[in-house]
Design a protein around this motif. Structure first.
Motif, PDB file in Angstrom:
ATOM      1  N   CYS A  72     -31.575 -75.774  77.138  1.00 45.36           N
ATOM      2  CA  CYS A  72     -32.758 -74.727  77.028  1.00 45.36           C
ATOM      3  C   CYS A  72     -33.473 -75.512  75.794  1.00 45.36           C
ATOM      4  O   CYS A  72     -34.607 -75.269  75.813  1.00 45.36           O
ATOM      5  N   GLU A  73     -32.558 -75.712  74.535  1.00 45.93           N
ATOM      6  CA  GLU A  73     -33.299 -76.169  73.365  1.00 45.93           C
ATOM      7  C   GLU A  73     -34.110 -77.417  73.612  1.00 45.93           C
ATOM      8  O   GLU A  73     -35.123 -77.495  73.055  1.00 45.93           O
ATOM      9  N   GLY A  75     -35.666 -78.116  76.368  1.00 49.81           N
ATOM     10  CA  GLY A  75     -36.366 -77.913  77.460  1.00 49.81           C
ATOM     11  C   GLY A  75     -36.091 -78.536  78.692  1.00 49.81           C
ATOM     12  O   GLY A  75     -37.180 -78.912  79.383  1.00 49.81           O
ATOM     13  N   GLU A 105     -36.704 -62.278  75.646  1.00 46.86           N
ATOM     14  CA  GLU A 105     -37.408 -63.030  76.401  1.00 46.86           C
ATOM     15  C   GLU A 105     -37.211 -62.676  77.820  1.00 46.86           C
ATOM     16  O   GLU A 105     -38.033 -62.764  78.866  1.00 46.86           O
ATOM     17  N   PRO A 119     -37.828 -68.329  80.394  1.00 46.32           N
ATOM     18  CA  PRO A 119     -38.674 -68.756  79.242  1.00 46.32           C
ATOM     19  C   PRO A 119     -39.568 -70.117  79.402  1.00 46.32           C
ATOM     20  O   PRO A 119     -38.465 -71.035  79.370  1.00 46.32           O
ATOM     21  N   PRO A 120     -40.706 -70.246  79.001  1.00 43.58           N
ATOM     22  CA  PRO A 120     -41.241 -71.793  79.078  1.00 43.58           C
ATOM     23  C   PRO A 120     -40.743 -72.792  78.421  1.00 43.58           C
ATOM     24  O   PRO A 120     -40.632 -74.030  78.794  1.00 43.58           O
ATOM     25  N   ALA A 121     -40.344 -72.406  77.231  1.00 46.48           N
ATOM     26  CA  ALA A 121     -39.811 -73.280  76.195  1.00 46.48           C
ATOM     27  C   ALA A 121     -38.538 -74.084  76.785  1.00 46.48           C
ATOM     28  O   ALA A 121     -38.246 -75.288  76.732  1.00 46.48           O
ATOM     29  N   TRP A 122     -37.495 -73.243  77.807  1.00 47.15           N
ATOM     30  CA  TRP A 122     -36.559 -73.963  78.356  1.00 47.15           C
ATOM     31  C   TRP A 122     -36.810 -74.871  79.296  1.00 47.15           C
ATOM     32  O   TRP A 122     -36.184 -75.770  79.855  1.00 47.15           O
ATOM     33  N   THR A 123     -38.092 -74.846  79.999  1.00 42.72           N
ATOM     34  CA  THR A 123     -38.204 -75.870  81.010  1.00 42.72           C
ATOM     35  C   THR A 123     -39.549 -76.779  80.589  1.00 42.72           C
ATOM     36  O   THR A 123     -39.979 -77.524  81.691  1.00 42.72           O
ATOM     37  N   ARG A 124     -39.815 -76.823  79.590  1.00 39.89           N
ATOM     38  CA  ARG A 124     -41.005 -77.668  79.074  1.00 39.89           C
ATOM     39  C   ARG A 124     -41.071 -79.019  79.407  1.00 39.89           C
ATOM     40  O   ARG A 124     -41.994 -79.730  79.209  1.00 39.89           O
ATOM     41  N   ASN A 125     -39.851 -79.893  79.251  1.00 42.34           N
ATOM     42  CA  ASN A 125     -39.776 -81.158  79.375  1.00 42.34           C
ATOM     43  C   ASN A 125     -39.009 -81.545  80.680  1.00 42.34           C
ATOM     44  O   ASN A 125     -38.667 -82.800  80.786  1.00 42.34           O
TER      45      ASN A 125
END
Length: 126
Positions: A72-73, A75, A105, A119-125
């Motif tokens: 998650c960190e 993404g 969240e 949360p979008p940050a977890w999937t951003r990459n």
């Protein structure tokens, strides 16, 4: 060797390989190996198949939480990685894990949850 001993050896290899990838990524140079969603997918699969919940529940939970947290960190959570996490945990374990990681969240968890619900940050990459 017993089946359990072979699984312990295999898990040791998987864990050492995963640690090398993580360490290389943290060095942040051009020659480093960068983890991807597939890295997490296969490592989570190793956890599921090689660490029996009945024999080592604390070890399994600790490795799982650290792995999911790092995924998650970075993404890199996607539907495939989430599917592996779901296959390892009960709904209650999964809810507890995600609430610890997401805090406020993430309000609700269900077995049908998709990566796009996280949360979008977890999937951003991913």
């Amino acid at each position: 060797r017993t089946d359990q001993q072979i699984k312990q050896i295999a898990m040791g290899i998987a864990l050492n390989t995963f640690r090398l990838i993580v360490k290389s990524n943290k060095n942040n140079d051009e020659s480093s190996v960068r983890p991807s969603s597939i890295t997490f997918l296969f490592f989570l699969k190793a956890i599921r198949k090689l660490i029996p919940k009945e024999i080592e529940p604390e070890k399994r939970s600790m490795i799982l939480e650290r792995t999911v947290s790092y995924c998650c960190e970075l993404g890199l959570m996607n539907d495939y990685v989430l599917g592996q996490v779901k296959s390892i945990c009960s709904i209650q374990e999964l809810t507890d894990l995600f609430q610890r990681l997401a805090g406020n969240e993430l309000h609700e968890f269900s077995q049908t949850m998709r990566a796009s619900d996280l949360p979008p940050a977890w999937t951003r990459n991913a």
